[in-house]
Each structure stands twice: as structure tokens, then as C-alpha cells.
Design an enzyme around this catalytic site. Structure first.
Site, short mmCIF file in Angstrom:
data_model
loop_
_atom_site.label_atom_id
_atom_site.label_comp_id
_atom_site.label_asym_id
_atom_site.label_seq_id
_atom_site.Cartn_x
_atom_site.Cartn_y
_atom_site.Cartn_z
N HIS A 32 0.85 -1.31 -0.06
CA HIS A 32 -0.13 -0.10 0.03
C HIS A 32 0.89 1.29 -0.05
O HIS A 32 0.36 2.30 -0.26
CB HIS A 32 -1.00 -0.02 1.34
N ASP B 136 0.14 -7.64 1.32
CA ASP B 136 0.57 -6.34 1.75
C ASP B 136 2.04 -6.14 1.62
O ASP B 136 2.62 -5.38 2.35
CB ASP B 136 0.20 -5.67 2.77
N GLY C 118 3.45 6.58 8.08
CA GLY C 118 4.55 6.86 7.57
C GLY C 118 5.52 5.73 8.05
O GLY C 118 6.52 5.55 7.60
N ASN C 119 5.11 4.87 9.14
CA ASN C 119 5.84 3.78 9.42
C ASN C 119 5.57 2.67 8.70
O ASN C 119 6.35 1.52 8.82
CB ASN C 119 5.54 3.37 11.12
N SER C 120 4.61 2.46 7.75
CA SER C 120 4.33 1.48 6.94
C SER C 120 5.50 0.94 6.39
O SER C 120 6.30 1.59 5.32
CB SER C 120 3.30 1.90 6.03
N LEU D 225 -7.93 -23.70 -1.93
CA LEU D 225 -8.49 -24.88 -1.55
C LEU D 225 -10.01 -24.95 -2.29
O LEU D 225 -10.34 -26.02 -2.53
CB LEU D 225 -8.59 -25.28 -0.20
N GLY D 226 -10.45 -24.01 -2.24
CA GLY D 226 -12.16 -23.83 -2.88
C GLY D 226 -13.24 -23.99 -2.01
O GLY D 226 -14.14 -24.98 -2.41
N VAL D 227 -12.90 -23.71 -0.74
CA VAL D 227 -14.07 -23.86 0.42
C VAL D 227 -14.31 -22.67 1.18
O VAL D 227 -13.62 -21.37 1.25
CB VAL D 227 -13.77 -24.69 1.45
N ILE E 299 -15.40 -21.14 4.79
CA ILE E 299 -15.19 -21.66 6.11
C ILE E 299 -15.88 -20.77 7.13
O ILE E 299 -16.08 -19.38 6.65
CB ILE E 299 -13.77 -22.23 6.51
#
Length: 484
Positions: free
Chosen positions: A131, A161, A232-234, A289-291, A293
Site C-alpha cells: 500500500h 501487503d 509513515g511507519n508502513s 482450496l476452494g471452500v 469456512i
């Protein structure tokens, strides 16, 4: 600053992208960057101290040695904003072609932002947050010796990210990468970054929790700390007491836009996997995986006869997905993946998304009151991407409170193979649990239901709680119901 808000059931907070100034205000979770660590001598003294004693750490040695590897990142670019922003009359003139900004669309405006990063290779490879460099047309890196370089974005992965940028330089100072799995809750950690543009700011705290799953960030098992981080710490590093980087500071919880004691870092092993793929291929491929949950609470655990409310409950299996091919079913509860316990439902996507497409994973599944092992071959994720009956009568009476009927031939054709029973009336426990008329009851405690008599029989054999798999529209979810 990009803000994402959540409902009260999701902590009633927002996840805010930090490092971009002059765009939008922050409200709750906020992305940040920072970095720092504590020296070996302090860690040794702390380990030798008796339980309950507090030994203040001395981070000066780590700051002096690894601070030069932390960089300030500034970006310029454009971002999209609504044509109506800042115009109190736009709502009255929207649709008039001659009125500027009245079309209800968007337009581009200049954007400037700042963040942090750290050098992981002496030839100029730098890790930061995705970001921080999002929508950037120009990225500038400033070192502690005041040299500045134009940086190239090699690639970024919004799902985790993490971004990788590179500057044209040699023999640069680098950080040492550690193992976040060795971190202990309560251990001292250090951050260095550029909060509000104040370069090489050092802050320290302790690890508050590990493996933290945040709303809409299920693929990252965050390290939670109380290290002071701010916009700014990102992208800055999180150091352990030995001066090793164990995470990338990414988000904070905040209702004001500033630090409030809850900071979240991406584990460095997660970032390293992303970095390796970006450097090698320029992009990142996540497994799937296609679930669908959901969390297992105590009521669901009682319904499925589990010894504890842990695991990931499979609410839906996508047809043709790796999960479907492996034999997973709605109502299965995944307790382990490759031998690692799945305690909370968020533990599963955090492992799956960081696996390699085509990789085989071994799942320990709880089905019909007993465990079984299932092996699934993971697929590749797409770029964009987680009641019983009494009778056909008065639903207010009976243990469950549902009046059900079979599907008509037309309805059965519409729903396909899912089958089930239509909820006509709701009352009592089922109504309190949130079941509504028109819902489709698919299974009870993991057993597919096809008739009212079958549901009545299952209810008679049930304990105090049952788990109903209900479909409403295209969504499926298990609903725990405490029987009357």
C-alpha cells in the site's frame, strides 16, 4: 490514506493504509511502518532475570548497527476521487452535463505519500508494504547518509501487503532476517521508521499476540505488538531482541488515525516467500482450496461432538475445486493441515494462500463424529481473491421451531444437486438463531436432509444443540441452534 470500515461484529474498526498523506482521514486499523531491535546483551540479561523482574532493554547497539539499512520512501502519483467530493451542491445538479463534477463519476488527483522500508540485499533490494507504493508513478528512496535514489517497483502483492522495490546501488547495509516462529508473547521488539515523515524514528514494545487474523486479511497471521507505530511507519522492519528482522510493520488499530497501543506486523517468513516470487517471476501466485469456512463456536462444537471449539468448519465446497476433487464436504471440520493444528478458522487460509499451487496438503478432518485424513492438491487462486423440522404446521412449537416442506420440481431444478428442504415458517429456537422463511435447509449436523421425517428423526437423536447448514440466496452458512 485508504480506510476500510467493518461492522461491530468485526471489532467495529477500520483498516487504514498508512504512509499516504493528504488523501483521507484514518479511523481504526491503520497500515504503518517502523523498525528496530534490542541487543544480545540485553536479551541475555533479561533471560537471566527471575520471573516477574523487569529488565529495561538497551536498543542502542541494534539501532546503531542496523538503522542504516532502514530507508525512507516517498511516492508521487495519482489517485481516483469522486467527482462529488467537497462539492455540497453536487447532489442537486448530478446528471446535468454542463455542471462540472455533477456526473457522479471519478477523476484523478495528485497524490503524495511517505512510508518506510528496509534493505535485504546489498545490491539494492528493498522490502516495504504494497500500500506504500500503490498507484505510485515515482518512488524515491532516501538513506540515512542522506543519499537519494529513484526506485523501481519490481512487484507487489496486495493480498499480503508486501512489495519489493530496487535502487541502483552497491555495497549497501542490510538487515539480518530472523525466524518469527521463535518469537514469544511478551518478548521485547523494536521498530524503526518514518512516522509522519520523521525519518529513522525508533520505538519499542513487546509482542502482544501471534497468529492474529484481521478482517479481510485472512491470508496473513499477523504479529500483534504494542510498539508505537503511526502513518509513515508502513513497510519498516520489526526487530527481535537479537537484532533480527521478524516482521514488516503494516497496520495499527486506531479510532483517531494515530497509535493506540495495537500494532500489527507481517511475519518476515511470509514476506520472504512473496519477495522470492517477485524477484524470480515479477508476480505472486497464491494457492487455493476452494471452500467457504466459518469459525467453530461452543454451540457448533457441541453439535458436531467436538472436544473443543477449534478448527475451520466447511460451510460450502466449490464445485470442481481442489477441495471438491479431494472429497471435502460441507460440515467437515478441518482440525489440522500438514500436521499443524487449525485452532481458529483464520489459521487455514493463512497456510493455504502461502502454499504453492499444485502442492499436496494433508488435512485432518472431523466428519460424522470421527477424524479422517484427506489429501488435496491445491489450485491457483485468481487475482481477485471466504435447521430441523417439527411438522408442516405451527413452527412455534417443538424443539427446533421450523416448518419445512420438500422442494417443488421447479425449485429442485433451480438449486441443482444441493437439494434440501424449504423453510416455510420459523419460531422458537430457530427464529432466535436467525433462520428466516424462504431459507433452504441443506443439512443437520453435517447430514444432508431430503425429507421432513428424516429431519424429525435426526432431531430426536440430537443433544442440546444442532448445526444447520442453511442456504440464503447464493450464500451458505452453518447456524448453531440450541434446541427447546
Amino acid at each position: 490514506m485508504n480506510t476500510r470500515k467493518f461492522s461491530a461484529t468485526h471489532l467495529a474498526v477500520a483498516l487504514v493504509a498508512a504512509g499516504v498523506f493528504g488523501v483521507a482521514g484514518a479511523t481504526a486499523f491503520q497500515r504503518v511502518s517502523t523498525t528496530q531491535a534490542m541487543p544480545v546483551s540485553a536479551a541475555t540479561a533479561q533471560a537471566a532475570a527471575p520471573v516477574g523482574a523487569v529488565t529495561p532493554p538497551d536498543f542502542s547497539q541494534i539501532t546503531q548497527r542496523y538503522g542504516p539499512a532502514v530507508v525512507n520512501i516517498s511516492v508521487t502519483g495519482t489517485t481516483k476521487v469522486s467527482d462529488d467530493d467537497g462539492d455540497p451542491f453536487a447532489q442537486f445538479f448530478r446528471g446535468f452535463p454542463g455542471y462540472p463534477g455533477g456526473g457522479g463519476g471519478t477523476h484523478s488527483v495528485p497524490m503524495r505519500g511517505q512510508g518506510s522500508g528496509f534493505i535485504v540485499s546489498p545490491d539494492g533490494i528493498i522490502l516495504t508494504n504494497a500500500h506504500v507504493v500503490k498507484d505510485a508513478k515515482e518512488v524515491t528512496v532516501k538513506l540515512t547518509d542522506r543519499r537519494e535514489f529513484r526506485a523501481k517497483v519490481l512487484g507487489s502483492d496486495p493480498q499480503t501487503d508486501v512489495a519489493v522495490i530496487k535502487i541502483d546501488a552497491r555495497n549497501l547495509p542490510v538487515v539480518v532476517v530472523g525466524n518469527p516462529n521463535d518469537l514469544r508473547v511478551g518478548e521485547w521488539v523494536l521498530a524503526i521508521g518514518s512516522p509522519y515523515g520523521l525519518e529513522n524514528t525508533v520505538t519499542a514494545g513487546v509482542v502482544s499476540a501471534k497468529g492474529r487474523s484481521l478482517p479481510n486479511d485472512g491470508s496473513v497471521p499477523f504479529i500483534q505488538t504494542d510498539v508505537a507505530v503511526n502513518p509513515g511507519n508502513s513497510g519498516g522492519p520489526l526487530f527481535n531482541s537479537r537484532g533480527e528482522v521478524v516482521g514488516i510493520n503494516s497496520q495499527i488499530y486506531s479510532q483517531t488515525g494515530g497509535y493506540q497501543g495495537l500494532s500489527f506486523a507481517i511475519p518476515i517468513d511470509v514476506a520472504a516467500k512473496v519477495k522470492d516470487q517477485i524477484v524470480a517471476h515479477g508476480e505472486v501466485h497464491h494457492a487455493r482450496l476452494g471452500v467457504t469456512i466459518q469459525e467453530v463456536n461452543q454451540a457448533l462444537a457441541d453439535s458436531f461432538k467436538l472436544d473443543s471449539p477449534t478448527g475451520a468448519l466447511v460451510a460450502n465446497v466449490e464445485k470442481g475445486s481442489p477441495a471438491d476433487k479431494a472429497g471435502l464436504k460441507s460440515g467437515d471440520i478441518i482440525r489440522k493441515i500438514d500436521g499443524k493444528p487449525v485452532v481458529a478458522s483464520g489459521d487455514l487460509p493463512a497456510v493455504i494462500s502461502l502454499a504453492t499451487p499444485g502442492q499436496d496438503v494433508k488435512l485432518e478432518v472431523w466428519r460424522n463424529g470421527s477424524p479422517r485424513d484427506i489429501v488435496a492438491k491445491l489450485g491457483s487462486a485468481k487475482a481477485e481473491a471466504t435447521a430441523s423440522a417439527d411438522t408442516r404446521g405451527d413452527a412455534a412449537h417443538g424443539r427446533l421451531g421450523l416448518a419445512l416442506r420438500p422442494l417443488t420440481p421447479q425449485e429442485r431444478m433451480a438449486v441443482g444437486d444441493s437439494g434440501g428442504l424449504v423453510v416455510e415458517q420459523v419460531g422458537g429456537p430457530a427464529e432466535q438463531a436467525g433462520i428466516e422463511p424462504g431459507d433452504l435447509l441443506l443439512s443437520l449436523n453435517g447430514v444432508p436432509v431430503q425429507s421432513v421425517d428424516q429431519v424429525r428423526s435426526l432431531i430426536a437423536k440430537s443433544g442440546k444443540n444442532v448445526a444447520l447448514l442453511v442456504q440464503r440466496g447464493d450464500a451458505k452458512i452453518f447456524v448453531p441452534v440450541q434446541l427447546g
